[in-house]
Design an enzyme around this catalytic site. Structure first.
Site, PDB file in Angstrom:
ATOM      1  N   CYS A 129       0.814  -1.229   0.000  1.00 55.14           N
ATOM      2  CA  CYS A 129       0.000   0.000   0.000  1.00 55.14           C
ATOM      3  C   CYS A 129       0.843   1.274   0.000  1.00 55.14           C
ATOM      4  O   CYS A 129       0.345   2.355  -0.311  1.00 55.14           O
ATOM      5  CB  CYS A 129      -0.920   0.007   1.215  1.00 55.14           C
ATOM      6  SG  CYS A 129      -1.875  -1.505   1.353  1.00 55.14           S
ATOM      7  N   HIS A 269      -4.081   6.687   2.890  1.00 52.21           N
ATOM      8  CA  HIS A 269      -4.353   5.383   2.291  1.00 52.21           C
ATOM      9  C   HIS A 269      -5.733   4.928   2.758  1.00 52.21           C
ATOM     10  O   HIS A 269      -6.074   5.035   3.938  1.00 52.21           O
ATOM     11  CB  HIS A 269      -3.277   4.385   2.721  1.00 52.21           C
ATOM     12  CG  HIS A 269      -3.608   2.970   2.369  1.00 52.21           C
ATOM     13  ND1 HIS A 269      -4.003   2.609   1.110  1.00 52.21           N
ATOM     14  CD2 HIS A 269      -3.628   1.834   3.120  1.00 52.21           C
ATOM     15  CE1 HIS A 269      -4.253   1.307   1.093  1.00 52.21           C
ATOM     16  NE2 HIS A 269      -4.026   0.816   2.302  1.00 52.21           N
ATOM     17  N   ASN A 299     -10.325  -0.944  -0.381  1.00 56.88           N
ATOM     18  CA  ASN A 299      -8.874  -0.782  -0.243  1.00 56.88           C
ATOM     19  C   ASN A 299      -8.209  -1.273  -1.531  1.00 56.88           C
ATOM     20  O   ASN A 299      -8.212  -2.469  -1.806  1.00 56.88           O
ATOM     21  CB  ASN A 299      -8.402  -1.601   0.967  1.00 56.88           C
ATOM     22  CG  ASN A 299      -6.904  -1.527   1.186  1.00 56.88           C
ATOM     23  OD1 ASN A 299      -6.162  -1.005   0.354  1.00 56.88           O
ATOM     24  ND2 ASN A 299      -6.447  -2.075   2.303  1.00 56.88           N
TER      25      ASN A 299
HETATM   26  O1  UT7 Z   1      -4.065  -1.790   3.552  1.00 60.71           O
HETATM   27  C1  UT7 Z   1      -3.127  -2.547   4.223  1.00 60.71           C
HETATM   28  C2  UT7 Z   1      -3.307  -2.584   5.677  1.00 60.71           C
HETATM   29  N1  UT7 Z   1      -4.550  -3.168   6.038  1.00 60.71           N
HETATM   30  C3  UT7 Z   1      -5.260  -2.607   6.995  1.00 60.71           C
HETATM   31  O2  UT7 Z   1      -4.907  -1.567   7.443  1.00 60.71           O
HETATM   32  C4  UT7 Z   1      -6.463  -3.355   7.551  1.00 60.71           C
HETATM   33  C5  UT7 Z   1      -6.437  -3.283   9.050  1.00 60.71           C
HETATM   34  N2  UT7 Z   1      -7.488  -3.992   9.718  1.00 60.71           N
HETATM   35  C6  UT7 Z   1      -8.797  -3.615   9.690  1.00 60.71           C
HETATM   36  O3  UT7 Z   1      -9.162  -2.681   8.983  1.00 60.71           O
HETATM   37  C7  UT7 Z   1      -9.761  -4.316  10.600  1.00 60.71           C
HETATM   38  O4  UT7 Z   1      -9.052  -5.078  11.552  1.00 60.71           O
HETATM   39  C8  UT7 Z   1     -10.769  -5.240   9.848  1.00 60.71           C
HETATM   40  C9  UT7 Z   1     -11.773  -4.374   9.086  1.00 60.71           C
HETATM   41  C10 UT7 Z   1     -10.030  -6.138   8.914  1.00 60.71           C
HETATM   42  C11 UT7 Z   1     -11.553  -6.070  10.859  1.00 60.71           C
HETATM   43  O5  UT7 Z   1     -12.211  -5.251  11.796  1.00 60.71           O
HETATM   44  P1  UT7 Z   1     -12.070  -5.565  13.350  1.00 60.71           P
HETATM   45  O6  UT7 Z   1     -12.898  -4.580  14.060  1.00 60.71           O
HETATM   46  O7  UT7 Z   1     -10.614  -5.594  13.676  1.00 60.71           O
HETATM   47  O8  UT7 Z   1     -12.739  -6.979  13.446  1.00 60.71           O
HETATM   48  P2  UT7 Z   1     -12.128  -8.367  13.960  1.00 60.71           P
HETATM   49  O9  UT7 Z   1     -11.146  -8.885  12.979  1.00 60.71           O
HETATM   50  O10 UT7 Z   1     -11.677  -8.202  15.387  1.00 60.71           O
HETATM   51  O11 UT7 Z   1     -13.413  -9.289  13.946  1.00 60.71           O
HETATM   52  C12 UT7 Z   1     -14.552  -8.989  14.766  1.00 60.71           C
HETATM   53  C13 UT7 Z   1     -15.649  -9.976  14.440  1.00 60.71           C
HETATM   54  C14 UT7 Z   1     -15.176 -11.441  14.459  1.00 60.71           C
HETATM   55  O12 UT7 Z   1     -16.186 -12.210  15.032  1.00 60.71           O
HETATM   56  P3  UT7 Z   1     -16.077 -12.722  16.551  1.00 60.71           P
HETATM   57  O13 UT7 Z   1     -14.813 -13.558  16.580  1.00 60.71           O
HETATM   58  O14 UT7 Z   1     -15.963 -11.483  17.385  1.00 60.71           O
HETATM   59  O15 UT7 Z   1     -17.337 -13.504  16.747  1.00 60.71           O
HETATM   60  C15 UT7 Z   1     -15.065 -11.776  12.988  1.00 60.71           C
HETATM   61  O16 UT7 Z   1     -15.257 -13.132  12.730  1.00 60.71           O
HETATM   62  O17 UT7 Z   1     -16.178  -9.744  13.129  1.00 60.71           O
HETATM   63  C16 UT7 Z   1     -16.204 -10.968  12.408  1.00 60.71           C
HETATM   64  N3  UT7 Z   1     -16.029 -10.694  10.980  1.00 60.71           N
HETATM   65  C17 UT7 Z   1     -17.046 -10.453  10.141  1.00 60.71           C
HETATM   66  N4  UT7 Z   1     -18.376 -10.433  10.330  1.00 60.71           N
HETATM   67  C18 UT7 Z   1     -19.143 -10.154   9.262  1.00 60.71           C
HETATM   68  C19 UT7 Z   1     -14.864 -10.592  10.290  1.00 60.71           C
HETATM   69  N5  UT7 Z   1     -15.124 -10.296   9.002  1.00 60.71           N
HETATM   70  C20 UT7 Z   1     -16.457 -10.213   8.884  1.00 60.71           C
HETATM   71  C21 UT7 Z   1     -17.325  -9.931   7.817  1.00 60.71           C
HETATM   72  N6  UT7 Z   1     -18.650  -9.910   8.032  1.00 60.71           N
HETATM   73  N7  UT7 Z   1     -16.869  -9.670   6.567  1.00 60.71           N
END
Ligand code: UT7
Length: 342
Positions: A129, A269, A299
């Site tokens: 990125c 970004h 993204n």
């Molecule tokens: O560009 C390069 C760098 N990349 C980034 O900067 C991305 C950085 N990370 C993020 O933007 C965020 O961490 C995400 C958007 C990827 C995820 O958000 P989060 O608030 O960190 O969620 P999480 O990974 O902690 O997941 C929370 C919950 C989980 O369920 P449980 O375990 O709490 O029951 C996931 O399974 O959300 C669930 N989950 C989803 N639910 C519905 C994960 N993906 C999805 C989805 N739809 N697509």
């Protein structure tokens, strides 16, 4: 490695002679729109989850016949037209991508042939990125040292081709696109004022494509195990992204001697609306100065900043003389920030 033009560290006012500038900008995204509601039909996710956790509403996805160089070449032609520069005036091409047409030759070579550049040096950089900002910083030094007069810098991705469309934790996040800039000699007051760039390879396995390189070449098993797709520990990446982006923007603002009030537009970004907001807040930049395209493109990694710059310029959100702050963070990890006068 950091650098700032010495005279710029003391004076970043309008009218100061500074580094290489963006002479023209262009973007190209696929026509095909995939909405969150479309994804709800395919995997266990919801529009509500995607919108509130990321800010994404829809993204562009390339059809099978479109490769990275196709989008990159189109963006490059638009940037050249926008700059009023002919292809034969370009002295070098730097292309940032994580989704090259082929492992070799570089995607830059495919683009060179498509756009009709002279037999100048062209190469890819792998900085995920941060690829476009790494490219701009490199181009700036080529122009400053007289190695090149005009450099084409492109960020281009077809991330849809390396997504596991059954993995809801990654496939909802990314999109395809390309953005390009013609970087040329400064004119009065415009150009790169300050930058920072860095990387930390210790954290590489938090965001990577495990197979397809010399570590794990392609086999039937690697394909079956979906090891050629993006693997990300999102939550951990998130924390590092916020910290690195915040540090980078504060550093460049300090180097250039500018405050949040001097910034006309912040173009971060576009990975997650919450990362963008947290970065802006830490720098004291009000949200109305934060330019967003994440809702429509998701993204798009190396493409996200140049596509956003092209959209902002086309909408009149960036005008000649404006002070623009950009910052990126991505796989590697890599990060960069650049502050420039448009
Ligand atoms: O560009 C390069 C760098 N990349 C980034 O900067 C991305 C950085 N990370 C993020 O933007 C965020 O961490 C995400 C958007 C990827 C995820 O958000 P989060 O608030 O960190 O969620 P999480 O990974 O902690 O997941 C929370 C919950 C989980 O369920 P449980 O375990 O709490 O029951 C996931 O399974 O959300 C669930 N989950 C989803 N639910 C519905 C994960 N993906 C999805 C989805 N739809 N697509």
């Amino acid at each position: 490695m950091d650098s700032t033009t010495p005279q710029v560290a003391v004076k970043a006012r309008r009218g100061t002679i500074v580094g290489a500038r963006i002479e023209g900008i262009g973007a190209a995204v696929p026509d095909n729109v995939v909405t969150n509601h479309d994804l709800e039909q395919r995997i266990d996710t919801s529009d509500e989850w995607i919108r509130t956790r990321t800010g994404i509403v829809e993204r562009r996805i390339a059809p099978p016949e479109i490769a990275c160089s196709d989008l990159a070449a189109k963006a490059a032609e638009r940037a050249l037209e926008n700059a009023g520069v002919a292809p034969d005036e370009i002295d070098a091409l730097i292309l940032g991508t994580a989704t090259p047409d082929t492992p070799f030759p570089s995607t830059a070579c495919w683009v060179q042939a498509k756009v009709g550049l002279r037999k100048v040096p062209v190469f890819d950089i792998s900085a995920a990125c941060s690829g476009f900002l790494y490219g701009y910083i490199l181009a700036d030094s080529l122009v400053r040292t007289g190695t090149a007069r005009k450099v084409l810098v492109i960020g281009a991705e077809v991330l849809s081709k390396i997504l596991n469309w059954e993995d809801r934790t990654t496939c909802v996040l990314f999109g395809d696109g390309a953005g390009a800039a013609v970087i040329g000699p400064r004119d009065e007051g415009s150009g790169l004022l300050a930058h920072t760039w860095g990387a930390d390879g210790n954290l590489a396995p938090l965001l990577w494509q495990p197979a397809g390189g010399s570590r794990t070449p392609a086999t039937v098993e690697t394909v079956e195990q979906r090891l050629h797709t993006i693997h990300m520990k999102g939550n951990e990446v998130y924390k590092h992204a916020v910290k690195a982006m915040q540090g980078a923007v504060l550093e460049v603002m300090e180097k250039a001697g500018v405050t949040e009030e001097d910034i006309d537009l912040f173009v971060p970004h576009q990975a997650n609306i919450r990362i963008m907001q947290a970065t802006a807040e830490r720098a004291g930049i009000p949200l109305e100065k934060v330019y967003r395209t994440i809702q429509k493109y998701g993204n798009s990694s190396a493409a996200s900043i140049p596509v956003a710059l092209a959209d902002a310029a086309a909408e009149g959100r960036i005008r000649k003389g404006d002070l623009v702050l950009t910052a990126a963070f991505g796989a590697g990890f890599t990060w960069a920030a650049a502050l420039f006068r448009w």
